[in-house]
Design a protein around this motif. Structure first.
Motif, PDB file in Angstrom:
ATOM      1  N   MET A  62      10.014  58.622 -19.418  1.00 17.48           N
ATOM      2  CA  MET A  62       9.357  57.325 -19.550  1.00 17.48           C
ATOM      3  C   MET A  62      10.293  56.371 -20.292  1.00 17.48           C
ATOM      4  O   MET A  62      10.131  56.137 -21.494  1.00 17.48           O
ATOM      5  N   PRO A  63      11.279  55.790 -19.577  1.00 17.42           N
ATOM      6  CA  PRO A  63      12.224  54.894 -20.264  1.00 17.42           C
ATOM      7  C   PRO A  63      11.582  53.570 -20.701  1.00 17.42           C
ATOM      8  O   PRO A  63      12.021  52.974 -21.663  1.00 17.42           O
ATOM      9  N   LYS A  64      10.553  53.120 -20.004  1.00 18.13           N
ATOM     10  CA  LYS A  64       9.822  51.914 -20.398  1.00 18.13           C
ATOM     11  C   LYS A  64       8.378  52.295 -20.688  1.00 18.13           C
ATOM     12  O   LYS A  64       7.910  53.354 -20.295  1.00 18.13           O
ATOM     13  N   THR A  65       7.663  51.410 -21.352  1.00 16.84           N
ATOM     14  CA  THR A  65       6.289  51.711 -21.725  1.00 16.84           C
ATOM     15  C   THR A  65       5.417  51.955 -20.512  1.00 16.84           C
ATOM     16  O   THR A  65       4.693  52.935 -20.436  1.00 16.84           O
ATOM     17  N   VAL A  66       5.436  51.075 -19.557  1.00 19.48           N
ATOM     18  CA  VAL A  66       4.673  51.255 -18.327  1.00 19.48           C
ATOM     19  C   VAL A  66       5.684  51.378 -17.192  1.00 19.48           C
ATOM     20  O   VAL A  66       6.174  50.390 -16.675  1.00 19.48           O
ATOM     21  N   TRP A  67       6.017  52.614 -16.859  1.00 15.78           N
ATOM     22  CA  TRP A  67       6.984  52.856 -15.804  1.00 15.78           C
ATOM     23  C   TRP A  67       6.283  53.587 -14.685  1.00 15.78           C
ATOM     24  O   TRP A  67       5.636  54.609 -14.903  1.00 15.78           O
ATOM     25  N   GLN A  68       6.391  53.065 -13.479  1.00 13.43           N
ATOM     26  CA  GLN A  68       5.598  53.585 -12.364  1.00 13.43           C
ATOM     27  C   GLN A  68       6.047  54.953 -11.868  1.00 13.43           C
ATOM     28  O   GLN A  68       5.293  55.628 -11.197  1.00 13.43           O
ATOM     29  N   PHE A  69       7.233  55.391 -12.202  1.00 13.11           N
ATOM     30  CA  PHE A  69       7.708  56.664 -11.672  1.00 13.11           C
ATOM     31  C   PHE A  69       7.676  57.780 -12.709  1.00 13.11           C
ATOM     32  O   PHE A  69       8.343  58.778 -12.551  1.00 13.11           O
ATOM     33  N   SER A  70       6.909  57.629 -13.755  1.00 15.74           N
ATOM     34  CA  SER A  70       6.827  58.694 -14.760  1.00 15.74           C
ATOM     35  C   SER A  70       5.714  59.665 -14.371  1.00 15.74           C
ATOM     36  O   SER A  70       4.551  59.288 -14.286  1.00 15.74           O
ATOM     37  N   PRO A  71       6.065  60.922 -14.129  1.00 15.09           N
ATOM     38  CA  PRO A  71       5.028  61.893 -13.753  1.00 15.09           C
ATOM     39  C   PRO A  71       4.228  62.331 -14.972  1.00 15.09           C
ATOM     40  O   PRO A  71       4.741  62.376 -16.087  1.00 15.09           O
ATOM     41  N   ASP A  72       2.995  62.647 -14.770  1.00 10.55           N
ATOM     42  CA  ASP A  72       2.126  63.139 -15.833  1.00 10.55           C
ATOM     43  C   ASP A  72       2.173  64.664 -15.839  1.00 10.55           C
ATOM     44  O   ASP A  72       1.357  65.334 -15.205  1.00 10.55           O
ATOM     45  N   LEU A  73       3.158  65.184 -16.556  1.00 10.93           N
ATOM     46  CA  LEU A  73       3.375  66.634 -16.563  1.00 10.93           C
ATOM     47  C   LEU A  73       2.261  67.379 -17.282  1.00 10.93           C
ATOM     48  O   LEU A  73       1.929  68.502 -16.916  1.00 10.93           O
ATOM     49  N   TYR A  74       1.679  66.763 -18.294  1.00 13.67           N
ATOM     50  CA  TYR A  74       0.584  67.423 -19.003  1.00 13.67           C
ATOM     51  C   TYR A  74      -0.598  67.651 -18.075  1.00 13.67           C
ATOM     52  O   TYR A  74      -1.334  68.618 -18.228  1.00 13.67           O
ATOM     53  N   PHE A  75      -0.772  66.772 -17.103  1.00 10.90           N
ATOM     54  CA  PHE A  75      -1.890  66.915 -16.177  1.00 10.90           C
ATOM     55  C   PHE A  75      -1.744  68.182 -15.337  1.00 10.90           C
ATOM     56  O   PHE A  75      -2.732  68.849 -15.026  1.00 10.90           O
ATOM     57  N   ILE A  76      -0.522  68.514 -14.983  1.00 10.31           N
ATOM     58  CA  ILE A  76      -0.281  69.739 -14.216  1.00 10.31           C
ATOM     59  C   ILE A  76      -0.618  70.962 -15.076  1.00 10.31           C
ATOM     60  O   ILE A  76      -1.207  71.929 -14.594  1.00 10.31           O
ATOM     61  N   LEU A  77      -0.276  70.894 -16.361  1.00  7.21           N
ATOM     62  CA  LEU A  77      -0.641  71.975 -17.266  1.00  7.21           C
ATOM     63  C   LEU A  77      -2.155  72.088 -17.399  1.00  7.21           C
ATOM     64  O   LEU A  77      -2.710  73.186 -17.390  1.00  7.21           O
ATOM     65  N   VAL A  78      -2.835  70.955 -17.492  1.00  6.99           N
ATOM     66  CA  VAL A  78      -4.298  70.949 -17.575  1.00  6.99           C
ATOM     67  C   VAL A  78      -4.898  71.588 -16.320  1.00  6.99           C
ATOM     68  O   VAL A  78      -5.820  72.410 -16.404  1.00  6.99           O
TER      69      VAL A  78
END
Length: 182
Positions: A24-40
């Protein structure tokens, strides 16, 4: 099996740090995957509720500290996703490998929409528009990264069962183990 909880807590911490710093290089970056969601999602599919909640509670607190706008929003997202996937996956009459990964994408979109509505009620006008190509890209990234991360999580469970420090090998025995039985 407490080592599994420790391993998944460490993996979750690594995923949270990776997601909030490198991916997440910027605060709202459209290509940042939500890796925690995969763990959930993995915890909802493959672990019991108590162990999963022990793992998810500190991770959702960490996410709130690192990148939360309203305290508790990531906890709501994590627990909503967990219980949503847990309740739906038990009622689907198909083989698990046919529906697990697509269900992750559907629940991801649904829970993000519900959290967006809640945050819009609490802070009107401060959120990024929900339904755009960005949320679809994030959902696709979650679905695509679910395959390799599920494989990694399965390897972690396999490793923890055959670990030289497994808890079942450290069991204390009673004093009368050498006593002959009559």
């Amino acid at each position: 099996m407490p080592m599994i909880v420790v391993y998944f807590l460490l993996m979750g911490l690594l995923l949270v740090l990776l997601q909030t710093t490198v991916l997440m290089p910027k605060t709202v970056w459209q290509f940042s995957p939500d890796l925690y969601f995969i763990l959930v999602a993995y915890l909802a599919y493959r672990m019991d509720v108590l162990r999963s909640l022990i793992i998810l509670f500190p991770l959702s607190c960490l996410l709130d500290v690192f990148c939360g706008t309203i305290l508790g929003s990531y906890a709501l997202l994590c627990f909503g996703c967990f219980f949503g996937i847990k309740s739906v996956s038990g009622k689907i009459p198909l083989r698990a490998d046919l529906y697990q990964i697509p269900l992750i994408g559907i629940v991801y979109l649904l829970v993000n929409w519900l959290v967006y509505l809640l945050l819009e009620l609490l802070q009107p006008g401060h959120q990024v528009p929900w339904f755009s190509w960005q949320i679809i890209i994030r959902a696709l990234l979650v679905v695509l990264l679910a395959y390799p991360l599920f494989y990694l999580f399965d390897l972690m469970i396999k490793f923890s069962n055959h670990s030289p420090l497994a808890w079942n090998k450290l069991r204390l025995r009673t004093d009368n183990r050498r006593r002959r039985h009559a």
